[in-house]
Design an enzyme around this catalytic site. Structure first.
Site, PDB file in Angstrom:
ATOM      1  N   HIS A  72     -39.546   2.187 -18.384  1.00  0.00           N
ATOM      2  CA  HIS A  72     -39.632   1.062 -19.320  1.00  0.00           C
ATOM      3  C   HIS A  72     -38.234   0.638 -19.784  1.00  0.00           C
ATOM      4  CE1 HIS A  72     -44.095   1.237 -20.774  1.00  0.00           C
ATOM      5  NE2 HIS A  72     -43.991   1.370 -19.464  1.00  0.00           N
ATOM      6  N   PRO A 293     -44.183  11.453 -34.852  1.00  0.00           N
ATOM      7  CA  PRO A 293     -44.125  10.961 -33.466  1.00  0.00           C
ATOM      8  C   PRO A 293     -43.659   9.502 -33.337  1.00  0.00           C
ATOM      9  CG  PRO A 293     -46.391  11.312 -34.141  1.00  0.00           C
ATOM     10  CD  PRO A 293     -45.539  11.849 -35.225  1.00  0.00           C
ATOM     11  N   TYR A 385     -33.498   5.147 -29.563  1.00  0.00           N
ATOM     12  CA  TYR A 385     -34.796   5.312 -28.877  1.00  0.00           C
ATOM     13  C   TYR A 385     -34.598   5.898 -27.465  1.00  0.00           C
ATOM     14  CZ  TYR A 385     -39.720   4.357 -27.850  1.00  0.00           C
ATOM     15  OH  TYR A 385     -41.071   4.499 -27.558  1.00  0.00           O
TER      16      TYR A 385
END
Ligand code: FAS
Ligand code: PHB
Length: 390
Positions: A72, A293, A385
């Site tokens: 991704h 999470p 991220y």
């Protein structure tokens, strides 16, 4: 019994450490409380940082990951129906994340360990640690009713948040930092095509929702629920209705409803234990830290801990140097705290906190507006991220 490194726990941390050490000819025994099938039945993480992918390549277990994993280049943040894409690849000079379930990572590691002929003792009961503050640590356990002693040089505590290792450390030698969030995540796994081709994290009037996936035919969805919520009160129909009310309209319209194959509620907490070394006992993964999470960091932090710990152990046996082991806790904690910050920040941005005042709600909206309109703001999100450097 005797081994060089006794590893407690056959989750991703323990199995990855075992694989990296075995490939260097270092003998390990893994003691796991549950059966292998039970370990594989737990549905958990889904997003791998590039650093973890490299670790799995180094461990020789990335073949299926590269075949089946979904690379991704970005993901979306949505706020009250507005959507902003974080262009991971464009903002980080080409870095990406890979969607590949923790279950698959664990399975690949289990198969590799079996092929190496390394010893894993499943359903090992009553594991107890002894003399890890000296030069001859031991682990005792009960298997099929027989108590056995395992002598070793080192113990790796990879037994998760509820394990025995952290609890075996004398109270005065460990410091714990914790924040428990006033909500949980209700998660559903269903064999239906994902509603979007990338992940969508949404903060809507009714609360947080996340659209994720495991493959082009298997979706993973979450909605924020109060802590006292019961999973049995959530039919599939109720779940999908709630999900569609929280994600942007175009995403809601693309949600395919289907029977859940897993449904569970996970609490959210931030937790760090310092230090992570006690004599010849080293804590790694969830045994030492927990993140909510929201930032997709839990599994990835376990991998970076194992990067530092495996390096230190290999140096000990190969170069007769303990420099790496001496620096393990400091190096691991430096990266852990930055991931704790990002996970806390993402959770604070995207969830409804019952105690939030109207001012704090405006702060959430201002944070989103800043990121959505600032390349620098978006780059900060992207850098964290994809994973900060090891
Ligand atoms: P694990 O907890 O995976 O493994 C520890 C192992 O030790 C277990 O197999 C356990 O049975 C064993 N053990 C425990 N006590 C023992 C004892 N006394 N003796 C022997 N063995 C013992 N992370 C993400 O990045 N994204 C997510 O979406 C996400 N969702 C999660 C949902 C849930 C419900 C949970 C609990 C965690 C989630 N995580 C998520 C975090 C999770 O993926 C962990 O970070 C990851 O499992 C860490 O791996 P380990 O450190 O190996 O710990
Ligand atoms: C998942 O797919 O399970 C997942 C993905 C991203 C997260 C949390 C969970 O931040």
């Amino acid at each position: 019994m005797r081994t060089q490194v006794a590893i407690i726990g056959a989750g991703p941390a323990g199995l990855l450490l075992g694989q990296l050490l075995s490939r260097q000819g270092i003998d390990t025994v893994i003691l796991e409380r549950r059966s292998g099938d039970y370990v594989l039945s737990r549905i958990r993480a889904g997003v791998l940082e590039q650093g973890m992918v490299h670790m799995l390549e180094e461990a020789g277990v990335a073949e299926r990951l590269h075949r089946e994993g979904l690379v991704h280049d970005g993901f979306s943040l949505a706020f009250e129906g507005r959507r902003h894409r974080i262009d991971l690849k464009g903002l980080t000079g080409g870095k990406t994340v890979t969607v590949y379930g923790q279950t698959e990572v664990t399975h690949d590691l289990m198969i590799a360990r079996e092929a190496m002929g390394a010893t894993t003792i499943y359903e090992a009961d009553d594991v107890a640690l002894h003399d890890f503050d000296g030069a001859a640590p031991r682990v005792s356990f009960v298997k099929d009713g027989v108590r056995t002693e395992l002598a070793c040089d080192f113990i790796a505590g990879c037994d998760g948040f509820h394990g025995v290792c952290r609890r075996s450390v004398p109270d005065g030698s460990i410091r714990e930092f914790e924040r428990i969030y006033p909500f949980g995540w209700l998660g559903v796994l269903a064999d239906v095509p994902p509603a979007a081709h990338e992940l969508v994290y949404a903060n809507a009037a009714r609360g947080f929702a996340l659209c994720s996936m495991r493959s082009a035919g298997r979706s993973r969805y979450y909605v924020q629920v109060p802590l006292d919520e019961k999973v049995e009160d959530w039919s599939d129909e109720r779940f999908f209705d709630e999900l569609r009310r929280r994600v942007p309209e175009d995403v809601a319209a693309a949600v395919t409803v289907g029977p859940s194959i897993e449904k569970s509620i996970a609490p959210l907490r931030s937790f760090v234990a310092e230090p992570m070394r006690f004599g010849r006992l080293f804590l790694a993964g969830d045994a030492a830290h927990i993140v909510p999470p929201t930032g997709a960091k839990g599994l990835n932090l376990a991998a970076s801990d194992i990067h530092y710990l495996s390096q230190g152990l290999i140096e000990h046996y190969r170069e007769h140097s303990d420099a790496g082991l001496s620096r393990y806790s400091e190096r691991a904690l430096a990266r852990i705290w930055k991931a704790e910050r990002f996970s806390w920040w993402m959770t604070s941005l995207l969830h409804h906190f019952p105690a939030n005042t109207p001012f704090e709600q405006r702060m959430q909206r201002a944070e989103f507006d800043y990121i959505a309109n600032s390349a620098v703001g978006s780059a900060g999100v992207a850098e964290n991220y994809v994973g900060l450097p090891y």
